[in-house]
Design a protein around this motif. Structure first.
Motif, PDB file in Angstrom:
ATOM      1  N   GLU A  18       0.879  -1.074  -0.084  1.00 47.94           N
ATOM      2  CA  GLU A  18       0.214  -0.015   0.199  1.00 47.94           C
ATOM      3  C   GLU A  18       0.680   1.471  -0.036  1.00 47.94           C
ATOM      4  N   ILE A  19       0.533   2.241  -0.914  1.00 44.20           N
ATOM      5  CA  ILE A  19       1.465   3.403  -1.005  1.00 44.20           C
ATOM      6  C   ILE A  19       1.625   3.974   0.179  1.00 44.20           C
ATOM      7  N   GLU A  20       0.729   4.266   1.107  1.00 42.98           N
ATOM      8  CA  GLU A  20       1.098   5.049   2.201  1.00 42.98           C
ATOM      9  C   GLU A  20       1.950   4.238   3.449  1.00 42.98           C
ATOM     10  N   GLN A  21       2.006   2.921   3.338  1.00 44.31           N
ATOM     11  CA  GLN A  21       2.675   1.923   4.277  1.00 44.31           C
ATOM     12  C   GLN A  21       4.279   2.056   3.670  1.00 44.31           C
ATOM     13  N   TYR A  22       4.359   2.138   2.264  1.00 44.44           N
ATOM     14  CA  TYR A  22       5.567   2.153   1.547  1.00 44.44           C
ATOM     15  C   TYR A  22       6.301   3.401   1.927  1.00 44.44           C
ATOM     16  N   ALA A  23       5.405   4.448   1.647  1.00 46.25           N
ATOM     17  CA  ALA A  23       6.200   5.840   1.980  1.00 46.25           C
ATOM     18  C   ALA A  23       6.556   6.021   3.514  1.00 46.25           C
ATOM     19  N   ALA A  24       5.749   5.311   4.438  1.00 46.77           N
ATOM     20  CA  ALA A  24       6.453   5.588   5.603  1.00 46.77           C
ATOM     21  C   ALA A  24       7.541   4.671   6.211  1.00 46.77           C
ATOM     22  N   CYS A  25       7.623   3.601   5.660  1.00 47.61           N
ATOM     23  CA  CYS A  25       8.722   2.736   5.823  1.00 47.61           C
ATOM     24  C   CYS A  25      10.062   3.076   5.155  1.00 47.61           C
ATOM     25  N   CYS A  26       9.851   4.022   4.166  1.00 51.27           N
ATOM     26  CA  CYS A  26      11.100   4.661   3.496  1.00 51.27           C
ATOM     27  C   CYS A  26      11.516   5.898   4.201  1.00 51.27           C
ATOM     28  N   GLY A  27      10.947   6.491   5.249  1.00 46.42           N
ATOM     29  CA  GLY A  27      11.108   7.718   5.849  1.00 46.42           C
ATOM     30  C   GLY A  27      10.287   8.689   5.792  1.00 46.42           C
ATOM     31  N   ASN A  28       8.895   8.270   5.757  1.00 44.14           N
ATOM     32  CA  ASN A  28       7.835   9.388   5.680  1.00 44.14           C
ATOM     33  C   ASN A  28       7.890  10.131   4.466  1.00 44.14           C
ATOM     34  N   LEU A  29       7.997   9.455   3.419  1.00 48.62           N
ATOM     35  CA  LEU A  29       8.262  10.451   2.115  1.00 48.62           C
ATOM     36  C   LEU A  29       6.863  10.833   1.521  1.00 48.62           C
ATOM     37  N   SER A  30       7.036  11.833   0.720  1.00 48.16           N
ATOM     38  CA  SER A  30       5.781  12.409  -0.342  1.00 48.16           C
ATOM     39  C   SER A  30       5.763  11.759  -1.445  1.00 48.16           C
ATOM     40  N   TRP A  31       4.513  11.622  -1.841  1.00 53.30           N
ATOM     41  CA  TRP A  31       4.314  10.889  -3.342  1.00 53.30           C
ATOM     42  C   TRP A  31       5.244  11.450  -4.318  1.00 53.30           C
ATOM     43  N   TYR A  32       5.557  12.894  -3.966  1.00 53.67           N
ATOM     44  CA  TYR A  32       6.321  13.456  -5.012  1.00 53.67           C
ATOM     45  C   TYR A  32       7.833  13.287  -4.958  1.00 53.67           C
ATOM     46  N   ASP A  33       8.185  12.837  -3.914  1.00 56.05           N
ATOM     47  CA  ASP A  33       9.789  11.938  -3.591  1.00 56.05           C
ATOM     48  C   ASP A  33       9.593  11.194  -4.794  1.00 56.05           C
ATOM     49  N   PHE A  34       8.823  10.187  -4.900  1.00 53.33           N
ATOM     50  CA  PHE A  34       8.725   9.098  -5.777  1.00 53.33           C
ATOM     51  C   PHE A  34       8.848   9.590  -7.292  1.00 53.33           C
ATOM     52  N   VAL A  35       7.717  10.605  -7.413  1.00 59.87           N
ATOM     53  CA  VAL A  35       7.807  10.981  -8.811  1.00 59.87           C
ATOM     54  C   VAL A  35       9.078  11.664  -9.314  1.00 59.87           C
ATOM     55  N   THR A  36       9.509  12.722  -8.557  1.00 57.34           N
ATOM     56  CA  THR A  36      10.625  13.319  -8.852  1.00 57.34           C
ATOM     57  C   THR A  36      12.053  12.730  -8.843  1.00 57.34           C
ATOM     58  N   SER A  37      12.301  11.830  -7.954  1.00 58.71           N
ATOM     59  CA  SER A  37      13.485  10.914  -7.685  1.00 58.71           C
ATOM     60  C   SER A  37      14.778  11.888  -7.570  1.00 58.71           C
ATOM     61  N   MET A  38      14.740  12.950  -6.932  1.00 60.45           N
ATOM     62  CA  MET A  38      15.799  13.975  -6.805  1.00 60.45           C
ATOM     63  C   MET A  38      17.067  13.421  -6.062  1.00 60.45           C
ATOM     64  N   PRO A  39      18.156  13.162  -6.599  1.00 60.55           N
ATOM     65  CA  PRO A  39      19.360  12.914  -5.661  1.00 60.55           C
ATOM     66  C   PRO A  39      19.742  13.847  -4.646  1.00 60.55           C
ATOM     67  N   GLN A  40      20.259  13.416  -3.457  1.00 59.52           N
ATOM     68  CA  GLN A  40      20.510  14.092  -2.554  1.00 59.52           C
ATOM     69  C   GLN A  40      21.746  13.658  -1.790  1.00 59.52           C
ATOM     70  N   LEU A  41      22.546  14.357  -1.335  1.00 60.31           N
ATOM     71  CA  LEU A  41      24.159  13.917  -0.825  1.00 60.31           C
ATOM     72  C   LEU A  41      23.705  13.230   0.532  1.00 60.31           C
ATOM     73  N   VAL A  42      24.716  12.087   0.498  1.00 58.95           N
ATOM     74  CA  VAL A  42      24.699  11.259   1.553  1.00 58.95           C
ATOM     75  C   VAL A  42      25.587  11.416   2.577  1.00 58.95           C
ATOM     76  N   PHE A  43      25.309  11.769   3.924  1.00 51.35           N
ATOM     77  CA  PHE A  43      26.455  11.776   4.920  1.00 51.35           C
ATOM     78  C   PHE A  43      25.754  11.282   6.524  1.00 51.35           C
TER      79      PHE A  43
END
Length: 227
Positions: A18-43
């Protein structure tokens, strides 16, 4: 052809969940996080917990900018107020931002599981603690860049949010000399800065393309022609 993608008209499932469950497990993401897939620095953000134990938080969703020669600011874009990282920053007003190369990433990921309050999170993950030079915080020896920072301010992401943006200012930097020499290891390429990439998602079907962390290859200089 460009298509408008609604925040609310979205598939019911992602990767079989379920999309809400998946987004929560990934760190409380927005639907637009998945749509844009913007890279972010890791540290990894490190500090001391109130019991004197090491805190280490694998982090992304942040930006860095200078404002004059003496001000280099990091906006930690998404910090949960219930986490050890937030408590450490509020109590000590200091942290270190530690940048690993991709061959250290597996140990950095282990900090997620070694996050109990009584745990020395850096040491338990197979990494080595060093004392920061200018702030009251530990840093990670295996990371090629350590940015020592002082706390500036915080702001809720929106009214009622339990997640905040926090600004910190660099007061000292320690960098491996093989990395600041681009003819050796350098900051870019397979051993340099690492980026978290949200899994690219087809917004119409919900199909996800599995990807791993990425690195950047520098391109050729392009002349700035502004007129």
């Amino acid at each position: 052809m460009k298509k408008e993608i609604s925040m609310f008209d979205r598939p019911e499932q992602l990767a079989g969940y379920e999309i809400e469950q998946y987004a929560a497990c990934c760190g409380n993401l927005s639907w637009y996080d998945f749509v844009t897939s913007m890279p972010q620095l890791v540290f990894v953000v490190t500090g001391w917990k109130s019991n004197g134990k090491e805190n280490a938080c694998l982090h992304s969703w942040s930006s860095f900018m200078g404002s004059g020669l003496e001000n280099f600011i990091c906006i930690l874009g998404k910090v949960n107020k219930d986490g050890h990282m937030y408590q450490s920053l509020k109590e000590t007003k200091a942290c270190v931002l530690n940048f690993p190369s991709i061959d250290r990433y597996d140990r950095c990921v282990k900090t997620i599981g070694n996050n109990q309050f009584e745990t020395d999170e850096i040491t338990a993950s197979g990494l080595t603690v060093e004392k920061a030079a200018k702030v009251h915080a530990p840093q990670i020896k295996e990371c090629f860049l350590n940015i020592e920072c002082e706390y500036l301010w915080e702001q809720a992401l929106f009214e009622g949010s339990n997640e905040v943006a926090i600004a910190v200012r660099a007061v000292n930097i320690c960098m491996d000399s093989d990395y600041y020499d681009q003819t050796k290891l350098g900051r870019y390429g397979k051993k340099g800065y690492m980026y978290y990439i949200d899994q690219p998602t087809n917004p119409e079907t919900g199909d996800i393309t599995p990807v791993g962390p990425g690195t950047i290859e520098a391109g050729k200089p392009i002349e700035w022609v502004t007129k």
